[in-house]
Design an enzyme around this catalytic site. Structure first.
Site, PDB file in Angstrom:
ATOM      1  N   ASP A  37      -9.703  -0.529  -3.355  1.00 31.07           N
ATOM      2  CA  ASP A  37      -9.204  -1.893  -3.161  1.00 31.07           C
ATOM      3  C   ASP A  37     -10.217  -2.737  -2.376  1.00 31.07           C
ATOM      4  O   ASP A  37     -10.156  -3.966  -2.389  1.00 31.07           O
ATOM      5  CB  ASP A  37      -7.909  -1.859  -2.328  1.00 31.07           C
ATOM      6  CG  ASP A  37      -6.661  -2.047  -3.169  1.00 31.07           C
ATOM      7  OD1 ASP A  37      -6.733  -2.744  -4.194  1.00 31.07           O
ATOM      8  OD2 ASP A  37      -5.612  -1.513  -2.783  1.00 31.07           O
ATOM      9  N   GLN A  50      -0.259   0.668  -2.653  1.00 30.40           N
ATOM     10  CA  GLN A  50       0.262  -0.626  -3.102  1.00 30.40           C
ATOM     11  C   GLN A  50       0.863  -1.405  -1.937  1.00 30.40           C
ATOM     12  O   GLN A  50       1.656  -0.871  -1.158  1.00 30.40           O
ATOM     13  CB  GLN A  50       1.307  -0.399  -4.207  1.00 30.40           C
ATOM     14  CG  GLN A  50       1.840  -1.656  -4.857  1.00 30.40           C
ATOM     15  CD  GLN A  50       0.799  -2.414  -5.672  1.00 30.40           C
ATOM     16  OE1 GLN A  50      -0.119  -1.847  -6.236  1.00 30.40           O
ATOM     17  NE2 GLN A  50       0.944  -3.734  -5.729  1.00 30.40           N
ATOM     18  N   LYS A 106      -1.201   0.053 -13.655  1.00 27.66           N
ATOM     19  CA  LYS A 106      -2.434   0.674 -13.160  1.00 27.66           C
ATOM     20  C   LYS A 106      -2.557   2.103 -13.681  1.00 27.66           C
ATOM     21  O   LYS A 106      -3.623   2.518 -14.133  1.00 27.66           O
ATOM     22  CB  LYS A 106      -2.458   0.669 -11.619  1.00 27.66           C
ATOM     23  CG  LYS A 106      -2.783  -0.706 -11.042  1.00 27.66           C
ATOM     24  CD  LYS A 106      -2.518  -0.783  -9.543  1.00 27.66           C
ATOM     25  CE  LYS A 106      -2.652  -2.226  -9.057  1.00 27.66           C
ATOM     26  NZ  LYS A 106      -2.157  -2.437  -7.693  1.00 27.66           N
TER      27      LYS A 106
END
Ligand code: GUN
Length: 295
Positions: free
Chosen positions: A121, A98, A54
């Site tokens: 997200d 995460q 990422k």
């Protein structure tokens, strides 16, 4: 007949190029750089790989990347304090924590602390609610968003099609079902307790497999000509003793039956990071009151 193979890797590369061009334009026209903060707690090897990719992809499109790697013993208070700091940092337009988090940390509490405008997200209940109610400014979870892009690129208009989503997670299954409903599909969400799952899958024009079980969906479950999106990424040991990645669909048996199918790897996987960058770009434009680019 063999299915058309949907090249997610190529589609994602094109999307990333369009994002990079837009970032360059923003820097010149508006004098700012979109920024993404990624927070990793602990040393889970798979999560470390994801976070590294990422960060790399963020820099490649010209955005600023802020990586925060915290010790596995980090307290919930310390993590919440970091999220709060990122919420208030004007250089940060997107925040990603995460998952999974260590057991002693309340995941829902952490996700709820990220301000919805920076929740790239799309996991915050505000964004889930906006998606469910059709609000235009919902931030949509990256994997379902990428899957939908591939579906529209393959099929064009999805209206009236019968879609079966196998899996009901908050990250993929539920938002995927909402997106397909928004496209006027007739949507069924199937899961581990569904009776006669093969028969349910067999009536679908569109199958999205997101159960996390290696090669579960077999070729004879698929209606001839259906479009199959395989969200699964499972590491298995082959007959030769070597580790390899497989999806939730039994690719070999599905290939002669499906009309189109995403491979694993190289299908949905690359779309997830590209969509994360797209969400960050859009969040940055909104934060600055600028028009959102069409990607
Ligand atoms: N862990 C596995 N997939 C994801 C994802 O899409 N977002 C976050 N934050 N964590 C993950």
């Amino acid at each position: 007949m063999s299915a058309r193979i949907i090249d997610g890797k190529a589609f994602a590369a094109g999307l990333r190029q369009r994002i990079a061009a837009e970032v360059t334009r923003l820097k010149q026209a508006a004098g700012f750089t979109p920024g993404l903060a990624v927070v990793l707690v602990g040393e889970d090897p798979a999560s470390q790989v994801y976070v590294r990719s990422k960060g790399k992809a963020t820099l490649e499109v010209g955005m600023a990347s802020f990586e925060h790697k915290l010790d596995v013993g980090t307290t919930q208070e310390a993590l919440l304090a970091l999220v709060d700091k990122l919420n208030r940092d004007p250089a940060v337009h997107g925040i990603l924590v995460q998952l999974p988090l260590p057991k002693h940390i309340d995941e829902a509490r952490v996700l709820a602390t990220i301000v919805p405008e920076k929740d790239v997200d799309g996991f915050h209940v505000v964004n889930a609610g906006k998606l469910a109610t059709g609000a235009k400014d919902a931030i949509v979870p990256c994997t379902p968003l990428g899957s939908l892009m591939l579906l529209k690129d393959t099929l064009g208009d999805l209206a009236g099609k019968s879609a079966v989503v196998v899996g009901r997670s908050n990250i993929v299954g539920k938002p995927m079902a909402q997106l397909l409903l928004k496209e006027s599909c007739t949507v069924t969400v199937a899961h581990s307790r569904t009776r006669d799952l093969p028969a349910v899958v067999r009536q679908a024009d569109i199958v999205v497999a997101a159960v996390g079980r290696a090669e579960m969906v077999k070729g004879d479950w698929i209606k001839p000509g259906a479009t199959v999106i395989d969200v699964g990424i499972n590491r298995v040991t082959g007959p030769d003793g070597k580790a390899r990645l497989v999806g939730d669909v039994d690719y070999e048996s599905a290939l002669p039956v499906a009309g189109a199918i995403t491979p694993v790897p190289g299908g949905v996987g690359p779309m997830t990071i590209a969509c994360l960058l797209a969400n960050t770009l859009i969040a940055a434009c909104r934060a600055k009151g600028l028009a959102e680019p069409t990607l």
